[in-house]
Design a protein around this motif. Sequence first.
Motif, PDB file in Angstrom:
ATOM      1  N   LEU A  37       0.857  -1.178   0.000  1.00  0.00           N
ATOM      2  CA  LEU A  37       0.000   0.000   0.000  1.00  0.00           C
ATOM      3  C   LEU A  37       0.896   1.231   0.000  1.00  0.00           C
ATOM      4  O   LEU A  37       1.711   1.407   0.893  1.00  0.00           O
ATOM      5  CB  LEU A  37      -0.913   0.036   1.229  1.00  0.00           C
ATOM      6  CG  LEU A  37      -1.692   1.340   1.442  1.00  0.00           C
ATOM      7  CD1 LEU A  37      -2.650   1.611   0.286  1.00  0.00           C
ATOM      8  CD2 LEU A  37      -2.433   1.305   2.771  1.00  0.00           C
ATOM      9  N   PHE A  38       0.740   2.058  -1.016  1.00  0.00           N
ATOM     10  CA  PHE A  38       1.496   3.299  -1.124  1.00  0.00           C
ATOM     11  C   PHE A  38       0.597   4.445  -0.696  1.00  0.00           C
ATOM     12  O   PHE A  38      -0.526   4.591  -1.191  1.00  0.00           O
ATOM     13  CB  PHE A  38       1.998   3.495  -2.557  1.00  0.00           C
ATOM     14  CG  PHE A  38       3.010   2.456  -2.950  1.00  0.00           C
ATOM     15  CD1 PHE A  38       4.359   2.693  -2.776  1.00  0.00           C
ATOM     16  CD2 PHE A  38       2.610   1.240  -3.467  1.00  0.00           C
ATOM     17  CE1 PHE A  38       5.299   1.725  -3.119  1.00  0.00           C
ATOM     18  CE2 PHE A  38       3.528   0.265  -3.808  1.00  0.00           C
ATOM     19  CZ  PHE A  38       4.881   0.514  -3.640  1.00  0.00           C
ATOM     20  N   THR A  39       1.089   5.259   0.225  1.00  0.00           N
ATOM     21  CA  THR A  39       0.312   6.373   0.750  1.00  0.00           C
ATOM     22  C   THR A  39       1.226   7.574   0.971  1.00  0.00           C
ATOM     23  O   THR A  39       2.446   7.434   0.919  1.00  0.00           O
ATOM     24  CB  THR A  39      -0.422   5.962   2.051  1.00  0.00           C
ATOM     25  OG1 THR A  39      -1.291   7.004   2.450  1.00  0.00           O
ATOM     26  CG2 THR A  39       0.546   5.622   3.155  1.00  0.00           C
ATOM     27  N   LEU A  46       4.561   5.089  -7.799  1.00  0.00           N
ATOM     28  CA  LEU A  46       3.669   4.500  -8.796  1.00  0.00           C
ATOM     29  C   LEU A  46       3.502   5.355 -10.044  1.00  0.00           C
ATOM     30  O   LEU A  46       2.745   5.005 -10.943  1.00  0.00           O
ATOM     31  CB  LEU A  46       2.300   4.250  -8.145  1.00  0.00           C
ATOM     32  CG  LEU A  46       2.358   3.432  -6.854  1.00  0.00           C
ATOM     33  CD1 LEU A  46       0.992   3.375  -6.195  1.00  0.00           C
ATOM     34  CD2 LEU A  46       2.911   2.047  -7.120  1.00  0.00           C
ATOM     35  N   ARG A  47       4.210   6.448 -10.117  1.00  0.00           N
ATOM     36  CA  ARG A  47       4.143   7.366 -11.247  1.00  0.00           C
ATOM     37  C   ARG A  47       4.775   6.719 -12.480  1.00  0.00           C
ATOM     38  O   ARG A  47       5.872   6.153 -12.403  1.00  0.00           O
ATOM     39  CB  ARG A  47       4.905   8.634 -10.873  1.00  0.00           C
ATOM     40  CG  ARG A  47       4.552   9.862 -11.607  1.00  0.00           C
ATOM     41  CD  ARG A  47       5.347  11.048 -11.047  1.00  0.00           C
ATOM     42  NE  ARG A  47       4.767  11.610  -9.853  1.00  0.00           N
ATOM     43  CZ  ARG A  47       3.760  12.473  -9.843  1.00  0.00           C
ATOM     44  NH1 ARG A  47       3.215  12.838 -10.982  1.00  0.00           N
ATOM     45  NH2 ARG A  47       3.304  12.952  -8.711  1.00  0.00           N
ATOM     46  N   GLN A  48       4.091   6.787 -13.609  1.00  0.00           N
ATOM     47  CA  GLN A  48       4.632   6.244 -14.869  1.00  0.00           C
ATOM     48  C   GLN A  48       5.827   7.059 -15.349  1.00  0.00           C
ATOM     49  O   GLN A  48       5.931   8.248 -15.080  1.00  0.00           O
ATOM     50  CB  GLN A  48       3.568   6.291 -15.962  1.00  0.00           C
ATOM     51  CG  GLN A  48       2.494   5.279 -15.838  1.00  0.00           C
ATOM     52  CD  GLN A  48       1.526   5.358 -17.007  1.00  0.00           C
ATOM     53  OE1 GLN A  48       1.823   5.894 -18.070  1.00  0.00           O
ATOM     54  NE2 GLN A  48       0.340   4.817 -16.807  1.00  0.00           N
ATOM     55  N   THR A  49       6.696   6.389 -16.095  1.00  0.00           N
ATOM     56  CA  THR A  49       7.800   7.009 -16.821  1.00  0.00           C
ATOM     57  C   THR A  49       8.673   7.891 -15.941  1.00  0.00           C
ATOM     58  O   THR A  49       8.838   9.076 -16.175  1.00  0.00           O
ATOM     59  CB  THR A  49       7.271   7.821 -18.019  1.00  0.00           C
ATOM     60  OG1 THR A  49       6.180   7.133 -18.617  1.00  0.00           O
ATOM     61  CG2 THR A  49       8.337   8.008 -19.067  1.00  0.00           C
ATOM     62  N   LEU A  64       8.927  -2.382  -9.347  1.00  0.00           N
ATOM     63  CA  LEU A  64       7.507  -2.656  -9.131  1.00  0.00           C
ATOM     64  C   LEU A  64       6.921  -3.538 -10.221  1.00  0.00           C
ATOM     65  O   LEU A  64       5.985  -4.297  -9.971  1.00  0.00           O
ATOM     66  CB  LEU A  64       6.732  -1.351  -9.023  1.00  0.00           C
ATOM     67  CG  LEU A  64       7.016  -0.575  -7.737  1.00  0.00           C
ATOM     68  CD1 LEU A  64       6.385   0.805  -7.804  1.00  0.00           C
ATOM     69  CD2 LEU A  64       6.511  -1.336  -6.533  1.00  0.00           C
ATOM     70  N   ALA A  65       7.467  -3.459 -11.422  1.00  0.00           N
ATOM     71  CA  ALA A  65       6.983  -4.310 -12.509  1.00  0.00           C
ATOM     72  C   ALA A  65       7.236  -5.784 -12.194  1.00  0.00           C
ATOM     73  O   ALA A  65       6.533  -6.656 -12.709  1.00  0.00           O
ATOM     74  CB  ALA A  65       7.652  -3.921 -13.819  1.00  0.00           C
ATOM     75  N   ALA A  66       8.207  -6.055 -11.333  1.00  0.00           N
ATOM     76  CA  ALA A  66       8.519  -7.435 -10.969  1.00  0.00           C
ATOM     77  C   ALA A  66       7.611  -7.974  -9.869  1.00  0.00           C
ATOM     78  O   ALA A  66       7.645  -9.169  -9.578  1.00  0.00           O
ATOM     79  CB  ALA A  66       9.971  -7.532 -10.519  1.00  0.00           C
TER      80      ALA A  66
END
Length: 116
Positions: A37-39, A46-49, A64-66
Amino acid sequence: MSTLIMIDQPPYGAWTGREALDMAFSLAAFDQSASLLFTGPGVNWLRQTQHAGGIEQKSVEKNLAAAPIFGIDAILADRAACIAYGLDEHSLIEGVTLVDADADLLTDYDHTAFAG
């Protein structure tokens, strides 16, 4: 037994969050149910790119992709924190579920660990 590991630290600048991620991967590798859980500022994981080369670190996006490969049950993001940091479901990496990080969520887990 299920464990929720909460990461409330930004992805860069300290190792606390990465250590929590390693703990989650270790639990999952030994067939222990683990979710993330990210808070707070942790939702920035969790930000893309992400481009972390400017600070001479590797992007956490690949780590995180793993998570599914290691057997992490879920990657959760606190909805209120995402709003505060300008994130929505379109700017988050794939596989993230937005949730309300409240007492009801915590009751779904046997154990909770905090990275921070």
